[in-house]
Design a protein around this motif. Sequence first.
Motif, mmCIF file in Angstrom:
data_model
loop_
_atom_site.group_PDB
_atom_site.id
_atom_site.type_symbol
_atom_site.label_atom_id
_atom_site.label_comp_id
_atom_site.label_asym_id
_atom_site.label_seq_id
_atom_site.Cartn_x
_atom_site.Cartn_y
_atom_site.Cartn_z
ATOM 1 N N PHE A 1 59.047 52.399 -30.591
ATOM 2 C CA PHE A 1 59.184 51.261 -29.674
ATOM 3 C C PHE A 1 58.048 51.253 -28.650
ATOM 4 O O PHE A 1 57.535 50.196 -28.300
ATOM 5 N N GLU A 2 57.652 52.420 -28.148
ATOM 6 C CA GLU A 2 56.571 52.494 -27.167
ATOM 7 C C GLU A 2 55.243 52.049 -27.762
ATOM 8 O O GLU A 2 54.451 51.385 -27.097
ATOM 9 N N ARG A 3 54.982 52.407 -29.010
ATOM 10 C CA ARG A 3 53.731 52.005 -29.658
ATOM 11 C C ARG A 3 53.675 50.502 -29.871
ATOM 12 O O ARG A 3 52.584 49.920 -29.924
ATOM 13 N N THR B 1 55.136 48.015 -27.918
ATOM 14 C CA THR B 1 55.632 47.228 -26.789
ATOM 15 C C THR B 1 54.851 45.933 -26.612
ATOM 16 O O THR B 1 55.438 44.869 -26.435
ATOM 17 N N GLU B 2 53.545 45.994 -26.631
ATOM 18 C CA GLU B 2 52.733 44.798 -26.385
ATOM 19 C C GLU B 2 52.701 43.883 -27.602
ATOM 20 O O GLU B 2 52.953 42.694 -27.487
ATOM 21 N N THR B 3 52.348 44.421 -28.743
ATOM 22 C CA THR B 3 52.309 43.620 -29.960
ATOM 23 C C THR B 3 52.978 44.397 -31.070
ATOM 24 O O THR B 3 52.889 45.612 -31.142
ATOM 25 N N GLY B 4 53.645 43.683 -31.933
ATOM 26 C CA GLY B 4 54.291 44.328 -33.067
ATOM 27 C C GLY B 4 55.793 44.271 -32.964
ATOM 28 O O GLY B 4 56.357 43.861 -31.958
ATOM 29 N N SER B 5 56.442 44.686 -34.031
ATOM 30 C CA SER B 5 57.896 44.657 -34.109
ATOM 31 C C SER B 5 58.398 45.946 -34.726
ATOM 32 O O SER B 5 57.683 46.630 -35.441
ATOM 33 N N VAL B 6 59.656 46.226 -34.466
ATOM 34 C CA VAL B 6 60.331 47.361 -35.078
ATOM 35 C C VAL B 6 61.607 46.822 -35.703
ATOM 36 O O VAL B 6 62.385 46.135 -35.047
ATOM 37 N N TRP B 7 61.815 47.104 -36.975
ATOM 38 C CA TRP B 7 63.007 46.668 -37.694
ATOM 39 C C TRP B 7 63.917 47.871 -37.897
ATOM 40 O O TRP B 7 63.488 48.916 -38.376
ATOM 41 N N VAL B 8 65.186 47.706 -37.561
ATOM 42 C CA VAL B 8 66.171 48.765 -37.740
ATOM 43 C C VAL B 8 67.289 48.215 -38.614
ATOM 44 O O VAL B 8 67.807 47.131 -38.351
ATOM 45 N N LYS C 1 85.533 60.264 -58.269
ATOM 46 C CA LYS C 1 86.706 59.394 -58.328
ATOM 47 C C LYS C 1 87.681 59.868 -59.399
ATOM 48 O O LYS C 1 88.887 59.895 -59.190
ATOM 49 N N THR C 2 87.151 60.209 -60.585
ATOM 50 C CA THR C 2 88.028 60.653 -61.665
ATOM 51 C C THR C 2 88.641 62.013 -61.358
ATOM 52 O O THR C 2 89.760 62.299 -61.794
ATOM 53 N N ALA C 3 87.956 62.853 -60.611
ATOM 54 C CA ALA C 3 88.493 64.170 -60.252
ATOM 55 C C ALA C 3 89.466 64.067 -59.077
ATOM 56 O O ALA C 3 90.151 65.028 -58.759
ATOM 57 N N GLY C 4 89.498 62.919 -58.413
ATOM 58 C CA GLY C 4 90.419 62.726 -57.293
ATOM 59 C C GLY C 4 89.876 63.234 -55.970
ATOM 60 O O GLY C 4 90.610 63.367 -55.004
ATOM 61 N N GLN C 5 88.600 63.535 -55.902
ATOM 62 C CA GLN C 5 87.998 64.008 -54.652
ATOM 63 C C GLN C 5 87.648 62.811 -53.777
ATOM 64 O O GLN C 5 87.139 61.801 -54.273
ATOM 65 N N PRO C 6 87.887 62.905 -52.468
ATOM 66 C CA PRO C 6 87.508 61.794 -51.583
ATOM 67 C C PRO C 6 85.988 61.748 -51.390
ATOM 68 O O PRO C 6 85.323 62.779 -51.343
ATOM 69 N N ILE C 7 85.476 60.540 -51.301
ATOM 70 C CA ILE C 7 84.041 60.350 -51.087
ATOM 71 C C ILE C 7 83.806 60.141 -49.605
ATOM 72 O O ILE C 7 84.407 59.256 -48.996
ATOM 73 N N GLU C 8 82.945 60.960 -49.026
ATOM 74 C CA GLU C 8 82.623 60.812 -47.606
ATOM 75 C C GLU C 8 81.444 59.855 -47.473
ATOM 76 O O GLU C 8 80.350 60.119 -47.966
ATOM 77 N N TYR C 9 81.704 58.732 -46.828
ATOM 78 C CA TYR C 9 80.642 57.761 -46.613
ATOM 79 C C TYR C 9 79.959 58.050 -45.286
ATOM 80 O O TYR C 9 80.591 58.467 -44.326
ATOM 81 N N ARG C 10 78.659 57.827 -45.264
ATOM 82 C CA ARG C 10 77.846 58.048 -44.080
ATOM 83 C C ARG C 10 77.130 56.750 -43.746
ATOM 84 O O ARG C 10 77.125 55.819 -44.541
ATOM 85 N N CYS C 11 76.518 56.708 -42.594
ATOM 86 C CA CYS C 11 75.752 55.542 -42.175
ATOM 87 C C CYS C 11 74.269 55.894 -42.301
ATOM 88 O O CYS C 11 73.790 56.823 -41.662
ATOM 89 N N LEU C 12 73.567 55.158 -43.138
ATOM 90 C CA LEU C 12 72.136 55.369 -43.317
ATOM 91 C C LEU C 12 71.405 54.419 -42.378
ATOM 92 O O LEU C 12 71.584 53.203 -42.451
ATOM 93 N N VAL C 13 70.588 54.960 -41.475
ATOM 94 C CA VAL C 13 69.862 54.164 -40.490
ATOM 95 C C VAL C 13 68.380 54.286 -40.797
ATOM 96 O O VAL C 13 67.851 55.399 -40.888
ATOM 97 N N ARG C 14 67.730 53.149 -40.977
ATOM 98 C CA ARG C 14 66.290 53.128 -41.261
ATOM 99 C C ARG C 14 65.577 52.328 -40.190
ATOM 100 O O ARG C 14 66.095 51.320 -39.713
ATOM 101 N N ALA C 15 64.384 52.772 -39.845
ATOM 102 C CA ALA C 15 63.558 52.043 -38.878
ATOM 103 C C ALA C 15 62.129 52.018 -39.395
ATOM 104 O O ALA C 15 61.635 53.015 -39.928
ATOM 105 N N THR C 16 61.467 50.878 -39.230
ATOM 106 C CA THR C 16 60.074 50.760 -39.643
ATOM 107 C C THR C 16 59.337 49.824 -38.701
ATOM 108 O O THR C 16 59.931 48.918 -38.115
ATOM 109 N N ASP C 17 58.053 50.076 -38.559
ATOM 110 C CA ASP C 17 57.199 49.181 -37.796
ATOM 111 C C ASP C 17 56.169 48.523 -38.705
ATOM 112 O O ASP C 17 55.218 47.929 -38.238
ATOM 113 N N ARG D 1 64.512 49.301 -24.197
ATOM 114 C CA ARG D 1 63.307 48.756 -24.826
ATOM 115 C C ARG D 1 63.303 47.250 -24.995
ATOM 116 O O ARG D 1 62.301 46.672 -25.371
ATOM 117 N N MET D 2 64.395 46.583 -24.733
ATOM 118 C CA MET D 2 64.446 45.129 -24.904
ATOM 119 C C MET D 2 64.160 44.415 -23.592
ATOM 120 O O MET D 2 64.907 43.544 -23.168
#
Length: 119
Positions: free
Chosen positions: A17-19, A21-28, A45-61, A89-90
């Motif tokens: 975000f600091e890089r 600030t003046e021009t450019g964008s950051v997408w999250v 699923k067939t074995a009956g084990q629970p699936i742990e879901y996570r949150c994938l966070v990506r950022a790019t400039d 930063r906003m």
Amino acid sequence: MVLLQPDPFLNELTSMFERNTETGSVWVTLKRSSLKSKVQKNKMKTAGQPIEYRCLVRATDGKKTISTSVGAKDHQRFQASYATILKARMTALKKRERKDRKKAAEDKKESGSKKPKRV
């Protein structure tokens, strides 16, 4: 793409975000993910084990892409830190000029009541 731990990700996001600030964008982007392939998920699923879901966070400039995976246990702490960074930063956003609701209603009544008379 680099998969970082949540704290280094937030530090790198701040510097990104600091890089840009003046021009450019950051997408999250945030996405639900189990970080497993479809074959592994089907086996779990067939074995009956629970699936742990996570949150994938990506950022790019546009030049550099970073990402992290946040579990359910760390989600509250990560979200609070992420919100703090976004609020800090906003600063370039402009506040919207709003009309007073009473004045807007009066303006509508005045403009609507002045109809030309037919002769």
